[in-house]
Scaffold this motif. Structure first.
Motif, PDB file in Angstrom:
ATOM      1  N   VAL A   1       0.837  -1.199   0.000  1.00 27.70           N
ATOM      2  CA  VAL A   1       0.000   0.000   0.000  1.00 27.70           C
ATOM      3  C   VAL A   1       0.873   1.250   0.000  1.00 27.70           C
ATOM      4  O   VAL A   1       0.531   2.263  -0.612  1.00 27.70           O
ATOM      5  CB  VAL A   1      -0.949  -0.008   1.221  1.00 27.70           C
ATOM      6  N   ILE A   2       2.010   1.183   0.703  1.00 28.00           N
ATOM      7  CA  ILE A   2       3.001   2.263   0.677  1.00 28.00           C
ATOM      8  C   ILE A   2       4.359   1.663   0.329  1.00 28.00           C
ATOM      9  O   ILE A   2       4.559   0.446   0.454  1.00 28.00           O
ATOM     10  CB  ILE A   2       3.082   3.042   2.010  1.00 28.00           C
ATOM     11  N   ASP A   3       5.281   2.499  -0.093  1.00 26.50           N
ATOM     12  CA  ASP A   3       6.614   2.035  -0.483  1.00 26.50           C
ATOM     13  C   ASP A   3       7.550   2.034   0.724  1.00 26.50           C
ATOM     14  O   ASP A   3       7.691   3.065   1.397  1.00 26.50           O
ATOM     15  CB  ASP A   3       7.221   2.955  -1.552  1.00 26.50           C
ATOM     16  N   PRO A   4       8.216   0.913   1.001  1.00 23.22           N
ATOM     17  CA  PRO A   4       9.297   0.966   1.982  1.00 23.22           C
ATOM     18  C   PRO A   4      10.420   1.874   1.472  1.00 23.22           C
ATOM     19  O   PRO A   4      10.439   2.247   0.286  1.00 23.22           O
ATOM     20  CB  PRO A   4       9.778  -0.498   2.068  1.00 23.22           C
ATOM     21  N   THR A   5      11.341   2.217   2.337  1.00 25.85           N
ATOM     22  CA  THR A   5      12.500   3.009   1.935  1.00 25.85           C
ATOM     23  C   THR A   5      13.662   2.112   1.528  1.00 25.85           C
ATOM     24  O   THR A   5      14.406   2.420   0.594  1.00 25.85           O
ATOM     25  CB  THR A   5      12.930   3.942   3.080  1.00 25.85           C
ATOM     26  N   SER A   6      13.806   0.985   2.228  1.00 28.05           N
ATOM     27  CA  SER A   6      14.872   0.044   1.904  1.00 28.05           C
ATOM     28  C   SER A   6      14.533  -1.309   2.490  1.00 28.05           C
ATOM     29  O   SER A   6      13.605  -1.448   3.292  1.00 28.05           O
ATOM     30  CB  SER A   6      16.219   0.536   2.449  1.00 28.05           C
ATOM     31  N   GLY A   7      15.304  -2.319   2.096  1.00 27.31           N
ATOM     32  CA  GLY A   7      15.095  -3.664   2.601  1.00 27.31           C
ATOM     33  C   GLY A   7      14.697  -4.622   1.506  1.00 27.31           C
ATOM     34  O   GLY A   7      14.808  -4.311   0.305  1.00 27.31           O
TER      35      GLY A   7
END
Length: 236
Positions: A58-64
């Motif tokens: 639903v939202i974008d992570p920043t990293s991982g």
């Protein structure tokens, strides 16, 4: 293909930039096996909702990195072209409120997702009725949402979440509005269906009635998760 569940590695989410940046998730690691139901608990503002939204695309992570079955879906960026199709076909959602479509009967509320995925109407309804039967609400298959009890509506919502046989179910406070008996019925159903369909289930909850049923629990606080063994009074 043998299912692998879901694996999350070093997942972070930052809101804002510069001096106003806020790290809502900090290198979160989590793994849920096929057929397993785990609890995700933590105080308000701890990062539970942010984590669930990242897992649900639903939202974008920043990293991982996130792996669903044997497919990497996120690795410092989405590896999936159609996130809508990912949410529809690979991730099941069960919410605190059932959110059933009021002008569709119970069967069509469940059958709608496979229909949208291109499954022929008759086959989609057959799948829906199979799940409604497994959840013991087949006698309400033609009932409209307004004619269903709260517990029946939640069972229909669980069937909808399972109908495309996703590798993971994200359940957000699914027992919050229910009394003890109905809450335990819902968590029993989730355990049963997880085993039957080999689906990994993550339950976000504050509900102290159901927390003792989990064999594994992830605590989240200030965006950091800690795993611990639960009491494991599950349903075998």
């Amino acid at each position: 293909m043998k299912r692998q569940g879901i694996r999350i590695e070093r997942l972070s989410k930052r809101y804002g930039a510069g001096d106003t940046a806020f790290l809502a998730l900090k290198d979160v690691n989590m793994q849920v096996a096929p057929g397993e139901v785990v609890g995700l608990i933590g105080p308000s503002g701890s990062g539970k909702s942010t984590l669930l939204k990242c897992l649900g695309a639903v939202i974008d992570p920043t990293s991982g990195r996130m792996t669903l079955d044997d497919r990497v879906i996120y690795d410092d960026g989405w590896k999936v072209r159609d996130l809508g199709a990912l949410r529809r076909d690979q991730i099941g959602f069960v919410f605190q409120a059932p959110y059933l479509i009021p002008f569709l009967d119970a069967t069509d509320n469940v059958a709608l997702l496979p229909m949208l995925a291109g499954v022929p109407n008759d086959e989609a309804r057959r799948r829906a009725l199979e799940l409604l039967t497994a959840l013991d609400v087949q006698h309400r298959a033609k009932a409209m949402p307004s004619q269903l009890s709260g517990g029946e509506q939640q069972r229909v919502a669980i069937a909808r979440g399972l109908v495309n046989r996703p590798p993971v179910i994200l359940a957000d406070e699914p027992t919050a509005p229910l009394d003890s008996q109905r809450a335990m019925a819902v968590i029993r159903i989730l355990n049963d269906m997880a085993r039957r369909l080999q689906t990994a289930v993550i339950v976000v909850t504050h509900d102290e009635k159901i927390i003792p049923t989990f064999k594994r629990i992830y605590h989240i606080r200030d965006g950091v998760t800690h795993e611990e063994a639960g009491e494991g009074r599950g349903f075998e």
